[in-house]
Scaffold this active site. Sequence first.
Site, PDB file in Angstrom:
ATOM      1  N   LYS A 234       2.815  11.477   7.030  1.00 25.72           N
ATOM      2  CA  LYS A 234       2.102  11.215   8.071  1.00 25.72           C
ATOM      3  C   LYS A 234       2.584  12.176   9.195  1.00 25.72           C
ATOM      4  O   LYS A 234       2.340  13.306   9.475  1.00 25.72           O
ATOM      5  CB  LYS A 234       2.042   9.954   8.132  1.00 25.72           C
ATOM      6  CG  LYS A 234       0.904   9.015   7.241  1.00 25.72           C
ATOM      7  CD  LYS A 234       0.485   7.725   7.530  1.00 25.72           C
ATOM      8  CE  LYS A 234      -0.270   7.067   6.214  1.00 25.72           C
ATOM      9  NZ  LYS A 234      -1.289   7.780   5.741  1.00 25.72           N
TER      10      LYS A 234
ATOM     11  N   ASP B 295       9.632   2.813   1.594  1.00 23.98           N
ATOM     12  CA  ASP B 295       8.334   3.703   1.884  1.00 23.98           C
ATOM     13  C   ASP B 295       8.091   3.267   3.661  1.00 23.98           C
ATOM     14  O   ASP B 295       7.752   2.505   4.089  1.00 23.98           O
ATOM     15  CB  ASP B 295       7.079   3.092   1.179  1.00 23.98           C
ATOM     16  CG  ASP B 295       5.852   4.046   1.389  1.00 23.98           C
ATOM     17  OD1 ASP B 295       5.872   4.549   2.444  1.00 23.98           O
ATOM     18  OD2 ASP B 295       4.638   3.791   0.694  1.00 23.98           O
TER      19      ASP B 295
ATOM     20  N   PHE C 267       1.036  -1.321  -0.026  1.00 25.07           N
ATOM     21  CA  PHE C 267       0.047  -0.094   0.052  1.00 25.07           C
ATOM     22  C   PHE C 267       1.057   1.141   0.002  1.00 25.07           C
ATOM     23  O   PHE C 267       1.443   1.551   0.960  1.00 25.07           O
ATOM     24  CB  PHE C 267      -0.963  -0.052   1.281  1.00 25.07           C
ATOM     25  CG  PHE C 267      -1.823   1.363   1.311  1.00 25.07           C
ATOM     26  CD1 PHE C 267      -2.851   1.295   0.435  1.00 25.07           C
ATOM     27  CD2 PHE C 267      -1.544   2.496   1.744  1.00 25.07           C
ATOM     28  CE1 PHE C 267      -3.823   2.377   0.356  1.00 25.07           C
ATOM     29  CE2 PHE C 267      -2.433   3.710   1.726  1.00 25.07           C
ATOM     30  CZ  PHE C 267      -3.591   3.545   0.906  1.00 25.07           C
TER      31      PHE C 267
END
Length: 404
Positions: A259, A230, A145
């Site tokens: 984030k 990531d 993801f």
Amino acid sequence: MVDDILRTPGAVRDAERWTAHNYHPLPVVISSAEGAWLTDVDGRRYLDCLAGYSALNFGHRHPQLIAAAHAQLDRLTLTSRAFIHDQFADFCRELAELCGKDLVLPMNTGAEAVETGIKVARKWGYQVKGVAAGQANIVVAEGNFHGRTTTIVSFSTDEDARADFGPYTPGFTVVPYGDLDALAAAIDENTVAVLLEPIQGEQGVVVPPEGYLPGVRQVCTERNLLFIADEIQSGLGRTGETFACDHEGVVPDMYLLGKALGGGIVPVSAVAANADVLGVLKPGQHGSTFGGNPLACAVAIEVVRLLATGEFQRRSAELGERLRAGLEGLLGKGLVGVRVRGLWAGLDIDPALMSGREACERLAARGVLAKDTHGSTIRLAPPLVITEEEIDLALTQLAEVLAA
């Protein structure tokens, strides 16, 4: 009973009436928050065990971050990258130092960081490695993801994220996550990079086998590829280290961050790499109006400084062991699988008992908010400011949900 406790039906109906249904949120309407706690419009408090998918690593309204945002709001919020502002250099320098890299390219969202990483890897492949024009390929993992842009969903294996959004962007080879032999076999003369999550968050906090990440690092070095990590969810203290890669002493060629970098206040993302990688970009080839804006930089500087002390990494590691012990004690008592790294956990509930969605609804009714993913799996990712007592509270409520 769950529906009776999860109140505010009017606000829920309004949200459903006026919003595209691209999410299926729990029917809780939050009006305020502080630390690890959320309060709904009826005054009921909930322990936050999701932390905005790790965007709130430092809790809600951390005073140091809020102060930085307030101070910057009174001075300057946006210039665009057409000009330099007085927060930009400090942010880029301090984040580069935290990552151990030469350069930083600021963006806004995690998906933008991933898109930036893909573009940089391809350009590096053509200009530095010498791959034939239009032939660059990137190896990615099943269960990944990395976001939901058209290019990113092109190499997703989640049909909910991918189906009906074609035609898809070519240039990606998908291999099983954690399988080093399959990864090595997928590499050819046109491969420019390997793009991986060091821990797959959306898949259910899937930790790869020991030795996998060092093996990826070795393969990338030997085959002249970029290793792109990531760390948008896994990085910045979540797993008990600054980066999830640190657990095995691995240093990727490129970090993708987001984030928590915005402190739960503004969206901030960044790509960090050395000059021989990010240096392939020239003016006009990539950019963002809001990327690296003064407000974002002011908040992110304080985030980097919080991480530089090591306090939050230590908290995550120490409290994560308490979380692990409690969750492993529930194996065979409703849980059939547990994966924990720092304050990040994936829990597999016996599907004969309930779905992950039902478990989260029952937890919410008991004042604990979490998120389901993929059937009977739920994720726990509380803010790193959570206390031992609050972890115990969450574990107690989970045990009662499973027992009921």
